[in-house]
Design a protein around this motif. Structure first.
Motif, PDB file in Angstrom:
ATOM      1  N   TRP A   1       6.789  -2.816   1.108  1.00  0.00           N
ATOM      2  CA  TRP A   1       5.755  -1.654   0.958  1.00  0.00           C
ATOM      3  C   TRP A   1       4.812  -2.026  -0.111  1.00  0.00           C
ATOM      4  O   TRP A   1       5.330  -2.529  -1.259  1.00  0.00           O
ATOM      5  CB  TRP A   1       6.560  -0.548   0.837  1.00  0.00           C
ATOM      6  N   GLU A   2       3.723  -1.436   0.156  1.00  0.00           N
ATOM      7  CA  GLU A   2       2.348  -1.665  -1.034  1.00  0.00           C
ATOM      8  C   GLU A   2       2.775  -0.642  -2.151  1.00  0.00           C
ATOM      9  O   GLU A   2       2.894   0.586  -1.842  1.00  0.00           O
ATOM     10  CB  GLU A   2       0.933  -1.529  -0.342  1.00  0.00           C
TER      11      GLU A   2
ATOM     12  N   THR B   1      -1.608  -3.445  -7.641  1.00  0.00           N
ATOM     13  CA  THR B   1      -0.766  -3.723  -6.567  1.00  0.00           C
ATOM     14  C   THR B   1       0.192  -4.670  -6.563  1.00  0.00           C
ATOM     15  O   THR B   1       0.056  -5.576  -7.192  1.00  0.00           O
ATOM     16  CB  THR B   1      -1.535  -3.755  -5.406  1.00  0.00           C
TER      17      THR B   1
ATOM     18  N   SER C   1       7.924  -2.053   6.961  1.00  0.00           N
ATOM     19  CA  SER C   1       6.677  -1.295   6.661  1.00  0.00           C
ATOM     20  C   SER C   1       5.601  -1.722   7.646  1.00  0.00           C
ATOM     21  O   SER C   1       4.782  -0.967   7.919  1.00  0.00           O
ATOM     22  CB  SER C   1       6.057  -1.801   5.322  1.00  0.00           C
TER      23      SER C   1
ATOM     24  N   LYS D   1       3.588  -9.589   4.603  1.00  0.00           N
ATOM     25  CA  LYS D   1       4.172  -9.247   3.267  1.00  0.00           C
ATOM     26  C   LYS D   1       5.662  -9.196   3.627  1.00  0.00           C
ATOM     27  O   LYS D   1       6.339  -8.648   3.060  1.00  0.00           O
ATOM     28  CB  LYS D   1       3.776  -7.894   2.562  1.00  0.00           C
TER      29      LYS D   1
ATOM     30  N   TRP E   1       4.347  -5.590  -4.040  1.00  0.00           N
ATOM     31  CA  TRP E   1       4.842  -5.292  -2.784  1.00  0.00           C
ATOM     32  C   TRP E   1       6.365  -5.277  -3.081  1.00  0.00           C
ATOM     33  O   TRP E   1       7.029  -6.314  -3.657  1.00  0.00           O
ATOM     34  CB  TRP E   1       4.558  -6.325  -1.722  1.00  0.00           C
TER      35      TRP E   1
END
Length: 692
Positions: free
Chosen positions: A546-547, A507, A537, A542, A509
């Protein structure tokens, strides 16, 4: 008279020798012992009379002689063996009344009749042998008889010619103990020579507390002792093997049985003996991390990375539980539909297998690993909990507990790595020269070749550990073993869905811009991102990013979690996917033809041969552009301008152009060259405003 065996007690059912016969004790009382007789009637004997008999002794059996140890008899010298067989004939005549070579119906000699006591028969045998020139006594005959009843022919043999010497000769026990201590201290230390071990043994003896002085034997004797004590320990050899043997299990090796695919799987990583071209253009080594199924020996996944990290182990697990799709350039014989795998049965469970390669999808139930940081990390443990996999770390210093993956990683070097350019060998003494100057594969290109090799060769190669117990002469391939076990187990584990696969990926961001998403200098975009561009997002922790989930071994696409619509995923592809020919690039699969015959061994063999030839040739090198005659002249003129100050030759008009053949004829395509006027030297003391 020989030594007699006196029992501590007599019990009903035991057997004793009395008056030359083996008799069964029927009853015992304080006044008499009831014994069986050869005539079938019992006989009562007072205990005092029984114990006073010369031939009385307790026996454990009916007097059956032990089987002759033929293999041990072969170790005896011929003379000792003939002497033992000679004694056997005489002892048997004493025990049974007849020699072994007597024919049926022969009556025993009167002095050896079974009606006489055993002692009398022994005396008769001693007199007979003495009269024949062999001076023996009755006690000698009785001793030979007891040794024969206990050990058979080996009890009659003379063991002096083959008598074993003490294990360590005449060396003092204190010297042996000190050398053992020195060897034990060297287990976890760096490897040293025998000279150091002898010196350390001497130091240990000098530091003894009892104050006694031990005389050391000669140097040659100490080296012979060291050789005996270090046999099989690798004290002066490989440090890795030495520690493994010293800290391994002392009990007999066991094996965890596996009767179904995925029941037991093993994972490990090791440096790969080949140089690759890394992202920065520098040649370097990589690590190979793989997972193998114990029941079928299937390599479910294998990945290459400069250094194995926890995220790589999780990606390996994700690849294990998802189908291996066919890729552009792979031969059609590598499809699952043309293999021995039960494709139609599996296809009914997962439609993605329509375009899958011939590698089984196996969901692990238990994974055996070592204590490496990548496998003990929180990320990998969380992935195993998510898939309900039992993670079983092996004991430290016990690589044999995961011997299947150790052997598989070693086989990759023998069967695949040595065919690659930049092969380094297993150690520095096996390494060649100028390896970094060879046409090396990049990391992604080598990963592509490895995946194809596993599907083409490993899965179709007969494995010595996969043999049918009923017909040991036949060995199965991993694909054949998987097909057989699936039928025997009666079930097929369902592979993970695409959403589960994405969840297991690493993952990061990122922001969704107008041009798309930037990830490692690559731009990804998709029409589905239209409503997310330059938007927050909603994840405040964060900062509105967006992830993003991505596969480190597949640069073709990424997945964006749609935080505005729940937990759905948006797939974005690399913008230059169709323009740049990179491995793992285009994922446009051809539709599988129905009713194709299974791939033949010749087709698979041809695919493997072509793959190894391609791997050995290395990547295609960019061809150097062909220079025209004009370019050659300009380059030559540039190289010839060595002085920064103009000369007469420099100011002269250019020479007529010549052709490549060396003639003075001008080139038709040649153009007149401009006059070359070199720059003058810079003088810092000169007035810059003065005109020249």
């Amino acid at each position: 008279m020989g030594r007699l065996t006196r029992p501590q007690e007599l019990a009903v059912g035991e057997r004793v020798r009395f008056e030359g016969q083996v008799r069964l004790i029927l009853a015992v009382s304080g006044r008499a012992v009831t014994l069986s007789d050869m005539g079938g009637t019992s006989r009562s004997v007072p205990p005092a009379v029984l114990f006073a008999a010369d031939d009385f002794e307790a026996v454990d059996s009916l007097g059956r002689m032990p089987l002759p140890p033929v293999s041990l008899l072969e170790t005896l010298p011929q003379a000792a063996l003939e002497k033992a067989l000679w004694w056997e004939g005489h002892v048997l005549e004493v025990l049974r009344g007849l020699p072994p070579e007597a024919t049926a119906g022969t009556e025993p000699k009167p002095q050896y009749s079974l009606s006489r006591s055993l002692t009398a028969r022994e005396r008769a045998k001693a007199a007979e042998l003495t009269a024949a020139g062999h001076r023996v006594t009755a006690g000698t005959v009785a001793n030979r008889r007891r040794r024969y009843e206990k050990d058979g022919v080996m009890g009659l043999a003379d063991h002096r010619p083959v008598r074993k010497t003490p294990k360590y000769g005449t060396v003092d026990d204190a010297v042996v103990a000190a050398m053992r201590q020195a060897i034990t201290e060297a287990t976890d230390a760096s490897t040293r020579t025998g000279t150091f071990l002898l010196w350390r043994t001497e130091q240990i003896l000098k530091a003894r507390d009892d104050g006694s002085e031990v005389k050391l034997p000669s140097r040659r004797t100490l080296y012979r002792l060291l050789d005996k004590l270090t046999t099989g320990t690798h004290t002066t050899g490989s440090a890795t093997t030495r520690r493994s043997r010293a800290h391994g299990a002392a009990a007999p090796f066991g094996e965890l049985p596996a009767f179904a695919p995925g029941e037991v799987m093993q994972i490990d990583s090791t440096p790969m003996d080949v140089l690759v071209r890394l992202d920065d253009g520098v040649a370097g080594t990589v690590e190979l991390t793989g997972m193998v199924d114990v029941a079928t020996r299937t390599v479910t996944a294998a990945v290459l990375r400069p250094t194995t990290k926890a995220v790589d182990a999780s990606v390996l697990l994700a690849r294990t539980v998802t189908p291996e799709l066919m890729r552009p350039g792979w031969v059609d014989a590598l499809r699952m539909s043309r293999s021995v795998l039960p494709h139609r049965r599996l296809l009914s469970l997962d439609e993605r297998l329509e375009h899958a390669a011939a590698r089984p999808v196996i969901v692990p139930e238990m994974i055996v690993c070592d204590h490496g940081k990548a496998f003990m990390s929180r990320n990998f443990l969380a992935s195993c909990r998510f898939l309900e996999i039992d993670l079983q770390p092996a004991h430290k210093g016990s690589p044999f507990e995961k011997g299947h993956i150790e052997k598989m990683l070693g086989s990759v070097g023998t069967l695949f790595t040595q065919f690659l350019p930049g092969f380094t060998g297993r150690s520095t003494e096996h390494r060649g020269r100028d390896l970094d100057k060879q046409p090396l594969w990049s990391l992604l290109e080598l990963q592509e070749l490895l995946d194809e090799w596993i599907v083409a060769q490993w899965q179709n190669r007969p494995h010595d550990g996969l043999r049918d117990p009923a017909t040991p002469g036949r060995s199965f391939t991993p694909n054949e073993k998987y097909a057989a076990l699936v039928e025997a187990c009666g079930y097929v584990p369902v592979a993970l869905s695409s959403e589960d696969y994405v969840e297991l990926l690493p993952t990061c961001w990122r922001a969704v811009n107008d041009y798309g998403i930037k990830l490692k200098r690559r731009t990804y975009d998709s029409p589905a991102l239209a409503g997310l561009r330059r938007q927050h997002s909603g994840v405040r922790e964060k900062k509105g990013l967006w992830e993003i989930h991505h596969d480190p071994y597949d640069v073709a696409r990424i997945w964006v979690r749609n935080h505005h619509a729940g937990s759905g995923w948006i797939e974005a592809t690399w913008k230059h996917l169709h323009q740049v020919p990179v491995p793992f690039g285009e994922l446009a699969w051809d539709h599988a033809a129905q009713g194709l015959p299974e791939a033949t061994e010749a087709e698979i063999a041809d695919a493997v041969a072509a793959l190894l030839a391609k791997a050995h040739a290395g990547p295609d090198q960019p061809a150097k552009p062909k220079r025209s005659a004009r370019d050659k002249r300009v380059a030559a003129r540039t190289r010839s301008t060595r002085s920064l100050t103009p000369t007469a030759d420099d100011l002269a008009p250019p020479a007529p152009a010549t052709t490549d053949a060396g003639t003075d004829e001008p080139d038709e395509d040649a153009e007149p060259l401009a006059e070359v006027i070199p720059l003058g030297l810079f003088n810092p003391l000169e007035d810059p405003w003065r005109r020249t």
